[in-house]
Design a protein around this motif. Structure first.
Motif, PDB file in Angstrom:
ATOM      1  N   TYR A  67      -7.437  -2.213  10.528  1.00  0.00           N
ATOM      2  CA  TYR A  67      -6.964  -1.253   9.702  1.00  0.00           C
ATOM      3  C   TYR A  67      -7.954   0.085   9.279  1.00  0.00           C
ATOM      4  O   TYR A  67      -9.003  -0.180   9.818  1.00  0.00           O
ATOM      5  CB  TYR A  67      -6.732  -1.766   7.952  1.00  0.00           C
ATOM      6  CG  TYR A  67      -5.798  -2.823   8.192  1.00  0.00           C
ATOM      7  CD1 TYR A  67      -4.444  -2.609   8.052  1.00  0.00           C
ATOM      8  CD2 TYR A  67      -6.351  -4.229   8.168  1.00  0.00           C
ATOM      9  CE1 TYR A  67      -3.615  -3.870   8.075  1.00  0.00           C
ATOM     10  CE2 TYR A  67      -5.230  -5.400   8.286  1.00  0.00           C
ATOM     11  CZ  TYR A  67      -4.085  -5.040   8.300  1.00  0.00           C
ATOM     12  OH  TYR A  67      -3.071  -6.158   8.295  1.00  0.00           O
ATOM     13  N   PHE A  92      -5.658  -9.931  10.213  1.00  0.00           N
ATOM     14  CA  PHE A  92      -4.810 -10.425   9.083  1.00  0.00           C
ATOM     15  C   PHE A  92      -4.255 -12.049   9.219  1.00  0.00           C
ATOM     16  O   PHE A  92      -3.668 -12.019  10.375  1.00  0.00           O
ATOM     17  CB  PHE A  92      -3.606  -9.632   8.821  1.00  0.00           C
ATOM     18  CG  PHE A  92      -2.683  -9.730   7.734  1.00  0.00           C
ATOM     19  CD1 PHE A  92      -3.269  -9.452   6.501  1.00  0.00           C
ATOM     20  CD2 PHE A  92      -1.483 -10.382   8.082  1.00  0.00           C
ATOM     21  CE1 PHE A  92      -2.190  -9.543   5.390  1.00  0.00           C
ATOM     22  CE2 PHE A  92      -0.518 -10.583   6.776  1.00  0.00           C
ATOM     23  CZ  PHE A  92      -1.083 -10.058   5.513  1.00  0.00           C
ATOM     24  N   TRP A 114      -6.270  -8.668  -0.111  1.00  0.00           N
ATOM     25  CA  TRP A 114      -5.588  -7.261  -0.415  1.00  0.00           C
ATOM     26  C   TRP A 114      -5.071  -7.467  -1.641  1.00  0.00           C
ATOM     27  O   TRP A 114      -4.906  -8.540  -2.397  1.00  0.00           O
ATOM     28  CB  TRP A 114      -4.253  -7.321   0.410  1.00  0.00           C
ATOM     29  CG  TRP A 114      -4.569  -6.917   2.067  1.00  0.00           C
ATOM     30  CD1 TRP A 114      -4.688  -7.929   2.998  1.00  0.00           C
ATOM     31  CD2 TRP A 114      -4.751  -5.660   2.724  1.00  0.00           C
ATOM     32  NE1 TRP A 114      -4.984  -7.016   4.245  1.00  0.00           N
ATOM     33  CE2 TRP A 114      -5.087  -5.715   4.053  1.00  0.00           C
ATOM     34  CE3 TRP A 114      -4.866  -4.379   2.126  1.00  0.00           C
ATOM     35  CZ2 TRP A 114      -5.504  -4.887   4.861  1.00  0.00           C
ATOM     36  CZ3 TRP A 114      -5.070  -3.486   2.786  1.00  0.00           C
ATOM     37  CH2 TRP A 114      -5.514  -3.569   4.345  1.00  0.00           C
ATOM     38  N   GLN A 120       0.934  -8.194  -3.392  1.00  0.00           N
ATOM     39  CA  GLN A 120       2.247  -7.340  -2.698  1.00  0.00           C
ATOM     40  C   GLN A 120       3.312  -7.135  -3.335  1.00  0.00           C
ATOM     41  O   GLN A 120       3.770  -8.153  -4.155  1.00  0.00           O
ATOM     42  CB  GLN A 120       2.492  -8.159  -1.611  1.00  0.00           C
ATOM     43  CG  GLN A 120       1.202  -8.640  -0.616  1.00  0.00           C
ATOM     44  CD  GLN A 120       0.736  -7.744   0.126  1.00  0.00           C
ATOM     45  OE1 GLN A 120       1.268  -7.220   1.197  1.00  0.00           O
ATOM     46  NE2 GLN A 120      -0.705  -7.227  -0.221  1.00  0.00           N
ATOM     47  N   ARG A 178      10.684  -4.265   6.170  1.00  0.00           N
ATOM     48  CA  ARG A 178       9.494  -4.424   7.047  1.00  0.00           C
ATOM     49  C   ARG A 178       8.819  -5.558   6.781  1.00  0.00           C
ATOM     50  O   ARG A 178       8.843  -6.054   5.615  1.00  0.00           O
ATOM     51  CB  ARG A 178       8.448  -3.237   6.654  1.00  0.00           C
ATOM     52  CG  ARG A 178       7.253  -3.339   7.456  1.00  0.00           C
ATOM     53  CD  ARG A 178       5.925  -2.585   6.863  1.00  0.00           C
ATOM     54  NE  ARG A 178       4.838  -3.032   7.755  1.00  0.00           N
ATOM     55  CZ  ARG A 178       3.551  -3.571   6.937  1.00  0.00           C
ATOM     56  NH1 ARG A 178       3.464  -3.467   5.795  1.00  0.00           N
ATOM     57  NH2 ARG A 178       2.862  -3.682   7.983  1.00  0.00           N
ATOM     58  N   TYR A 235       5.326  -8.175   8.211  1.00  0.00           N
ATOM     59  CA  TYR A 235       4.274  -7.906   8.972  1.00  0.00           C
ATOM     60  C   TYR A 235       3.269  -9.431   9.554  1.00  0.00           C
ATOM     61  O   TYR A 235       2.323  -9.388  10.020  1.00  0.00           O
ATOM     62  CB  TYR A 235       3.146  -7.273   8.293  1.00  0.00           C
ATOM     63  CG  TYR A 235       2.880  -7.567   6.892  1.00  0.00           C
ATOM     64  CD1 TYR A 235       2.308  -8.888   6.631  1.00  0.00           C
ATOM     65  CD2 TYR A 235       2.941  -6.839   5.818  1.00  0.00           C
ATOM     66  CE1 TYR A 235       2.117  -9.302   5.256  1.00  0.00           C
ATOM     67  CE2 TYR A 235       2.754  -7.499   4.464  1.00  0.00           C
ATOM     68  CZ  TYR A 235       2.314  -8.716   4.291  1.00  0.00           C
ATOM     69  OH  TYR A 235       2.079  -9.053   2.922  1.00  0.00           O
ATOM     70  N   VAL A 291       1.114  -1.158  10.156  1.00  0.00           N
ATOM     71  CA  VAL A 291       0.641  -0.191   9.282  1.00  0.00           C
ATOM     72  C   VAL A 291       0.525   1.359   9.878  1.00  0.00           C
ATOM     73  O   VAL A 291       1.375   1.855   8.914  1.00  0.00           O
ATOM     74  CB  VAL A 291      -0.670  -0.346   8.578  1.00  0.00           C
ATOM     75  CG1 VAL A 291      -1.341   0.669   7.813  1.00  0.00           C
ATOM     76  CG2 VAL A 291      -0.863  -1.532   7.684  1.00  0.00           C
ATOM     77  N   THR A 301       4.173  -4.895   0.235  1.00  0.00           N
ATOM     78  CA  THR A 301       2.879  -4.655   0.764  1.00  0.00           C
ATOM     79  C   THR A 301       2.137  -4.207  -0.552  1.00  0.00           C
ATOM     80  O   THR A 301       2.695  -4.110  -1.647  1.00  0.00           O
ATOM     81  CB  THR A 301       2.704  -3.722   2.018  1.00  0.00           C
ATOM     82  OG1 THR A 301       1.424  -3.691   2.482  1.00  0.00           O
ATOM     83  CG2 THR A 301       3.049  -2.147   1.557  1.00  0.00           C
ATOM     84  N   SER A 302       0.838  -3.916  -0.371  1.00  0.00           N
ATOM     85  CA  SER A 302       0.066  -3.604  -1.417  1.00  0.00           C
ATOM     86  C   SER A 302       0.007  -2.357  -1.783  1.00  0.00           C
ATOM     87  O   SER A 302       0.442  -1.363  -1.083  1.00  0.00           O
ATOM     88  CB  SER A 302      -1.776  -3.986  -0.834  1.00  0.00           C
ATOM     89  OG  SER A 302      -1.912  -2.943   0.100  1.00  0.00           O
ATOM     90  N   THR A 306      -1.946  -0.177   0.753  1.00  0.00           N
ATOM     91  CA  THR A 306      -1.193   0.365   2.122  1.00  0.00           C
ATOM     92  C   THR A 306      -0.188   1.462   1.802  1.00  0.00           C
ATOM     93  O   THR A 306       0.057   2.402   2.435  1.00  0.00           O
ATOM     94  CB  THR A 306      -0.752  -1.065   2.765  1.00  0.00           C
ATOM     95  OG1 THR A 306      -1.768  -1.558   3.126  1.00  0.00           O
ATOM     96  CG2 THR A 306       0.223  -0.488   3.893  1.00  0.00           C
ATOM     97  N   PRO A 327      -2.527 -11.778   0.211  1.00  0.00           N
ATOM     98  CA  PRO A 327      -2.938 -12.036   1.317  1.00  0.00           C
ATOM     99  C   PRO A 327      -4.460 -11.583   1.894  1.00  0.00           C
ATOM    100  O   PRO A 327      -5.009 -10.932   0.974  1.00  0.00           O
ATOM    101  CB  PRO A 327      -2.105 -11.397   2.294  1.00  0.00           C
ATOM    102  CG  PRO A 327      -1.524 -10.026   1.688  1.00  0.00           C
ATOM    103  CD  PRO A 327      -1.687 -10.248  -0.076  1.00  0.00           C
TER     104      PRO A 327
HETATM  105  N1  PCA Z   1      -1.511  -4.312   4.012  1.00  0.00           N
HETATM  106  C1  PCA Z   1      -1.376  -4.855   5.393  1.00  0.00           C
HETATM  107  C2  PCA Z   1      -1.439  -6.164   5.226  1.00  0.00           C
HETATM  108  C3  PCA Z   1      -1.352  -6.492   3.829  1.00  0.00           C
HETATM  109  C4  PCA Z   1      -1.596  -5.311   2.902  1.00  0.00           C
HETATM  110  O1  PCA Z   1      -1.427  -4.992   1.797  1.00  0.00           O
HETATM  111  C5  PCA Z   1       0.082  -4.556   5.772  1.00  0.00           C
HETATM  112  O2  PCA Z   1       0.593  -4.009   5.109  1.00  0.00           O
HETATM  113  O3  PCA Z   1       0.275  -4.749   7.022  1.00  0.00           O
END
Ligand code: PCA
Length: 322
Positions: A31, A87, A141, A144, A164, A166, A186, A203-204, A207, A228
């Motif tokens: 990231y 991850f 993270w 989510q 989506r 991941y 990402v 996701t977070s 992100t 995660p």
């Molecule tokens: N961001 C990364 C992993 C977890 C997160 O919050 C993603 O979206 O791939």
């Protein structure tokens, strides 16, 4: 003249010292620099560089710039690089112990996430060791949550959408939600939304902020379904070859990094959720029904997970319930 000779000699001996003892290590991370795990990775490398007085010089290659994310585990395992950040969930297909990380409502508060990690760590560590990697630290993270282009009251509102994913587990979550999973890394999120490859994601807030989610979604339903983690690992042989002092410096830096992560993630979550709001995204609390539906999916996934690898998973769940 004498002085000059002395200086030259000192310079040469210091050059010899550097080339004989300084090891140059590479640490790819998935990231970008704006993310908390990457900031921690930079500080971790710096602490080691300084703690070994330059004997071990680690370069962080963030944003998958040196090695693509899915290739990082193998790169560390084979010694192509000495360290790497991954991850955890993307290794779910390598061994089910890694799947503890992406199951809805197994751990959805930071306290529980820490407990779950304490419960899973011995098994994860064992599995990584089998793959020639030594576990150094994890960074969580923010929890989510759900990003969509319309309000979501129940799963019926998502039916048939392209979601989506991941990791193997998040693909499974998407299917159980009645949506169609598509794996998108990402950096490709904004384009995936603008071209219609995906229509929703979990996701977070970090992100979301990173990819300027307000450009392509309107609603953020704060389900906080799982928390995660990224894991940082070192090639076991490379670690063994170091002297004891350097090994100690690494392990201390790793413990500091992990502490910083757990301490920093809550504030990061708040800050990034506020940024989503500030940019016009509707941040709403989930309905009781949606939470119930998602936790039912979590239960199905725990059952499937246990069936995959009884002994290890039971150990994790038993440790966690203590
Ligand atoms: N961001 C990364 C992993 C977890 C997160 O919050 C993603 O979206 O791939």
């Amino acid at each position: 003249m004498i002085k000059k000779t002395f200086c030259a000699a000192a310079l040469i001996s210091s050059l010899i010292a550097t080339s004989a003892f300084a090891a140059k290590w590479h640490m790819p991370t998935p990231y970008g620099d704006a993310n908390l795990p990457t900031k921690i990775a930079h500080a971790f490398a710096k602490e080691i560089n300084e703690g070994t007085a330059g004997d071990l010089d680690i370069t962080v290659h963030s944003g998958a710039s040196l090695i693509k994310h899915p290739e990082i585990p193998r790169a560390v395992k084979t010694g192509q690089v000495q360290m790497g950040e991954i991850f955890l969930g993307i290794m779910g297909n390598t061994h089910p112990v890694f799947k503890h990380d992406n199951i809805p409502f197994l751990a959805s508060t930071y306290e529980d996430a820490e407990k779950l990690w304490a419960a899973a760590k011995p098994e994860v560590s064992k599995q990584l060791a089998k793959e020639g990697m030594k576990l150094l630290y994890v960074v969580a993270w923010p929890a989510q949550s759900l990003y969509t282009k319309a309000p979501v009251n129940t799963l019926a509102d998502l039916k048939g959408l392209k979601m989506r994913a991941y990791s193997p587990s998040t693909s499974r979550v998407a299917v159980l939600m009645g949506t169609t999973p598509t794996t998108v890394q990402v950096p490709e999120i904004p384009q995936a939304f603008s071209t219609g490859i995906v229509e929703a994601m979990i996701t977070s807030p970090s992100t979301g902020v990173n990819g300027q989610a307000w450009d392509y979604i309107t609603d953020y339903t704060d389900v906080k379904a799982w928390i995660p983690k990224n894991v940082v690992v070192v090639n076991a042989k490379a670690f063994k070859r170091l002297d004891e002092k350097s090994q100690k410096v690494i392990m201390t830096a790793a413990a500091n990094a992990e502490k910083k992560g757990w301490e920093g993630v809550r504030a990061q979550a708040k800050k990034d959720t506020q940024t989503l709001l500030d940019n016009g995204i509707k941040v709403v609390q989930p309905s009781a029904e949606l939470l119930q539906e998602l936790s039912a999916i979590g239960k199905v996934m725990v059952k499937e997970w246990q069936e995959e690898s009884g002994a290890e998973i039971d150990t994790i769940l038993t440790n966690y319930s203590k």
